[in-house]
Write a protein that holds these residues in place. Structure first.
Motif, PDB file in Angstrom:
ATOM      1  N   GLN A  29      -4.489   3.997  -5.850  1.00 31.91           N
ATOM      2  CA  GLN A  29      -5.476   4.793  -5.511  1.00 31.91           C
ATOM      3  C   GLN A  29      -5.340   5.623  -4.272  1.00 31.91           C
ATOM      4  N   GLY A  30      -4.818   5.146  -3.371  1.00 33.60           N
ATOM      5  CA  GLY A  30      -4.360   5.930  -2.078  1.00 33.60           C
ATOM      6  C   GLY A  30      -3.840   7.112  -2.562  1.00 33.60           C
ATOM      7  N   LYS A  31      -2.789   7.029  -3.363  1.00 30.11           N
ATOM      8  CA  LYS A  31      -1.810   8.048  -3.626  1.00 30.11           C
ATOM      9  C   LYS A  31      -2.746   9.276  -4.211  1.00 30.11           C
ATOM     10  N   VAL A  32      -3.486   8.720  -5.427  1.00 34.58           N
ATOM     11  CA  VAL A  32      -4.538   9.579  -6.192  1.00 34.58           C
ATOM     12  C   VAL A  32      -5.408  10.229  -5.251  1.00 34.58           C
ATOM     13  N   PHE A  33      -6.076   9.574  -4.262  1.00 32.34           N
ATOM     14  CA  PHE A  33      -6.887  10.469  -3.510  1.00 32.34           C
ATOM     15  C   PHE A  33      -6.231  11.240  -2.576  1.00 32.34           C
ATOM     16  N   SER A  34      -4.741  10.818  -2.215  1.00 32.49           N
ATOM     17  CA  SER A  34      -4.318  11.925  -1.302  1.00 32.49           C
ATOM     18  C   SER A  34      -3.851  13.006  -2.092  1.00 32.49           C
ATOM     19  N   LEU A  35      -3.503  13.083  -3.355  1.00 32.31           N
ATOM     20  CA  LEU A  35      -3.201  14.188  -4.248  1.00 32.31           C
ATOM     21  C   LEU A  35      -4.528  15.023  -4.388  1.00 32.31           C
ATOM     22  N   ILE A  36      -5.617  14.488  -4.532  1.00 28.62           N
ATOM     23  CA  ILE A  36      -6.993  15.308  -4.838  1.00 28.62           C
ATOM     24  C   ILE A  36      -7.141  15.978  -3.676  1.00 28.62           C
ATOM     25  N   ASP A  37      -6.987  15.113  -2.402  1.00 29.84           N
ATOM     26  CA  ASP A  37      -7.125  16.043  -1.267  1.00 29.84           C
ATOM     27  C   ASP A  37      -6.328  17.054  -1.048  1.00 29.84           C
ATOM     28  N   GLU A  38      -5.078  17.041  -1.374  1.00 28.42           N
ATOM     29  CA  GLU A  38      -4.307  18.170  -1.021  1.00 28.42           C
ATOM     30  C   GLU A  38      -4.507  19.313  -2.031  1.00 28.42           C
TER      31      GLU A  38
ATOM     32  N   LEU B  83      13.678   1.292  12.475  1.00 30.74           N
ATOM     33  CA  LEU B  83      12.577   0.561  12.910  1.00 30.74           C
ATOM     34  C   LEU B  83      13.043  -0.964  13.002  1.00 30.74           C
ATOM     35  N   SER B  84      12.461  -1.476  14.143  1.00 32.82           N
ATOM     36  CA  SER B  84      12.479  -2.978  13.856  1.00 32.82           C
ATOM     37  C   SER B  84      11.610  -3.551  12.808  1.00 32.82           C
ATOM     38  N   ILE B  85      11.984  -4.714  12.294  1.00 30.21           N
ATOM     39  CA  ILE B  85      11.390  -5.254  11.009  1.00 30.21           C
ATOM     40  C   ILE B  85       9.922  -5.650  11.431  1.00 30.21           C
ATOM     41  N   HIS B  86       9.373  -5.637  12.766  1.00 33.28           N
ATOM     42  CA  HIS B  86       8.198  -6.204  13.068  1.00 33.28           C
ATOM     43  C   HIS B  86       7.362  -4.703  12.973  1.00 33.28           C
ATOM     44  N   LYS B  87       7.840  -3.526  13.363  1.00 35.66           N
ATOM     45  CA  LYS B  87       7.138  -2.214  13.184  1.00 35.66           C
ATOM     46  C   LYS B  87       6.939  -1.949  11.774  1.00 35.66           C
ATOM     47  N   TYR B  88       8.005  -2.084  10.918  1.00 30.53           N
ATOM     48  CA  TYR B  88       8.037  -1.776   9.714  1.00 30.53           C
ATOM     49  C   TYR B  88       6.814  -2.540   8.797  1.00 30.53           C
ATOM     50  N   ILE B  89       7.019  -3.995   9.016  1.00 35.91           N
ATOM     51  CA  ILE B  89       5.901  -4.688   8.487  1.00 35.91           C
ATOM     52  C   ILE B  89       4.455  -4.157   8.833  1.00 35.91           C
ATOM     53  N   THR B  90       4.418  -3.899  10.144  1.00 32.53           N
ATOM     54  CA  THR B  90       2.989  -3.435  10.692  1.00 32.53           C
ATOM     55  C   THR B  90       2.638  -2.346  10.204  1.00 32.53           C
ATOM     56  N   LYS B  91       3.477  -1.396   9.997  1.00 29.67           N
ATOM     57  CA  LYS B  91       3.111   0.156   9.225  1.00 29.67           C
ATOM     58  C   LYS B  91       2.942  -0.028   7.763  1.00 29.67           C
ATOM     59  N   LYS B  92       3.786  -0.894   7.341  1.00 27.48           N
ATOM     60  CA  LYS B  92       3.348  -1.212   5.550  1.00 27.48           C
ATOM     61  C   LYS B  92       1.975  -1.816   5.594  1.00 27.48           C
ATOM     62  N   ARG B  93       1.721  -2.588   6.221  1.00 31.48           N
ATOM     63  CA  ARG B  93       0.355  -3.422   6.331  1.00 31.48           C
ATOM     64  C   ARG B  93      -0.787  -2.326   6.522  1.00 31.48           C
ATOM     65  N   LEU B  94      -0.550  -1.510   7.652  1.00 29.86           N
ATOM     66  CA  LEU B  94      -1.391  -0.479   7.785  1.00 29.86           C
ATOM     67  C   LEU B  94      -1.831   0.596   6.840  1.00 29.86           C
ATOM     68  N   ASP B  95      -0.663   0.869   6.157  1.00 32.50           N
ATOM     69  CA  ASP B  95      -0.606   1.841   4.948  1.00 32.50           C
ATOM     70  C   ASP B  95      -1.357   1.331   3.875  1.00 32.50           C
ATOM     71  N   MET B  96      -1.389   0.082   3.599  1.00 28.03           N
ATOM     72  CA  MET B  96      -2.029  -0.877   2.442  1.00 28.03           C
ATOM     73  C   MET B  96      -3.397  -1.014   2.997  1.00 28.03           C
ATOM     74  N   CYS B  97      -3.700  -1.130   4.463  1.00 28.27           N
ATOM     75  CA  CYS B  97      -5.007  -1.295   4.725  1.00 28.27           C
ATOM     76  C   CYS B  97      -5.950   0.043   4.611  1.00 28.27           C
ATOM     77  N   ARG B  98      -5.253   1.105   4.794  1.00 26.07           N
ATOM     78  CA  ARG B  98      -5.656   2.519   4.654  1.00 26.07           C
ATOM     79  C   ARG B  98      -5.920   2.626   3.061  1.00 26.07           C
ATOM     80  N   ASP B  99      -5.188   2.216   2.364  1.00 18.65           N
ATOM     81  CA  ASP B  99      -5.181   2.464   0.927  1.00 18.65           C
ATOM     82  C   ASP B  99      -6.750   1.835   0.428  1.00 18.65           C
ATOM     83  N   ALA B 100      -6.503   0.427   1.114  1.00 18.46           N
ATOM     84  CA  ALA B 100      -7.864  -0.336   0.550  1.00 18.46           C
ATOM     85  C   ALA B 100      -9.223   0.264   0.841  1.00 18.46           C
TER      86      ALA B 100
END
Length: 297
Positions: free
Chosen positions: A136-145, A230-247
């Protein structure tokens, strides 16, 4: 004026573009559309509502997270059962020529369209909640663009649409071929990435990863930083934030998002979100999602 990313439903069942068209619909009343066919592929992604779908003489009731791939010349239509819940869905039309062009870069783009075409029927897949939120996040990003007027718009649209198609194909392929996916993960780094993506809502401490992969946590940290930057901690945090944004973009309750995607403390999530996106989750949602027709909190 803010862009309205929701499309008013039209009974038109032919494409105006030579490549692809994508729509986000949210309706309580839908004009009747009789059984029809297309000379292009339709990716139908069901978000919510009470409908019955009829495809190739068969009927079924989709559930949230269901995707249907309908090949050219296969008769189909939908009927709204009731309007208690908005009928929300994405409709993605894509021509055979466009898929062929992508396929010249990699046959991986053709996985689902070939699967549907070769079977002579439609293809159904049920995504997990995390997978569907990401899509859904990818779809909305495409429609937004598509609705933007920014520099590099055409190039960005191509990046978004190819990423969407490849991501959908990858999700389905990996869910249907788990043994092959595991066999291909021939490096520790690739295995860690795969594990993180499929366990993002769980504990992902270095200690747990060390136990799971039977290597020291120091070695994991070193391999990850050397490969990823990236440190593994920073990568996990960023990945979680991306998924939170999509949610958030998909309309989920913001207060539940942090816990759902692995943040045990909301204040930690809040500070990380502001640092990553420059605004609070609430303001981010209000600024971007309001005009999509999604529920807000």
């Amino acid at each position: 004026m803010k862009k309205n990313l929701k499309t008013e439903f039209s009974t038109r069942q032919y494409m105006l573009s030579q490549d692809f068209e994508i729509y986000y619909y949210s309706d309580r009343i839908v004009p009747t559309v009789e059984a029809h066919t297309h000379d292009y592929y339709e990716f139908y992604l069901f978000i919510e509502g009470n409908i019955i779908m009829y495809i190739d003489g068969k009927k079924f009731v989709p559930t949230p997270g269901t995707m249907v791939v309908i090949p050219p010349y296969l008769a189909h239509y939908a009927r709204l059962v009731d309007s208690d819940v908005p009928y929300r869905r994405f409709v993605f039309w894509v021509t055979e020529d466009f898929i062929d062009n992508l396929g010249r870069q990699s046959q991986d783009y053709r996985y689902l369209t070939d699967k549907a075409k070769n079977s002579g029927s439609f293809f159904i897949n049920k995504f997990t909640e995390i997978e569907f939120n990401t899509i859904q996040g990818k779809v909305f990003s495409l429609i937004d663009e598509i609705n933007s007027n920014r520099f590099g718009k055409d190039a960005k649209i191509m990046l978004h649409v190819s990423d969407l198609i490849l991501s959908i194909n990858r999700n389905v392929y990996e869910s249907q071929n788990p043994n092959i996916v595991n066999a291909d993960s021939d490096s520790l780094y690739e295995s860690i990435i795969q594990y993180i993506e499929t366990h993002i809502d769980e504990d992902l401490s270095l200690e747990l990863l060390s136990d799971y992969f039977h290597v020291s946590k120091f070695h994991i940290a070193h391999v990850f930083t050397e490969t990823n930057g990236l440190s593994i901690h920073k990568y996990i945090t960023k990945k979680r934030l991306d998924m939170c944004r999509d949610a958030i973009l998909s309309g989920q309750d913001i207060s539940l998002v942090a816990e759902t995607y692995g943040f045990s403390d909301y204040s930690v999530f809040y500070r990380a979100f502001v640092k990553e996106y420059g605004t609070s989750p609430k303001k981010y949602r209000d600024n971007i999602v309001r005009n999509m027709g999604l529920p807000t909190t």
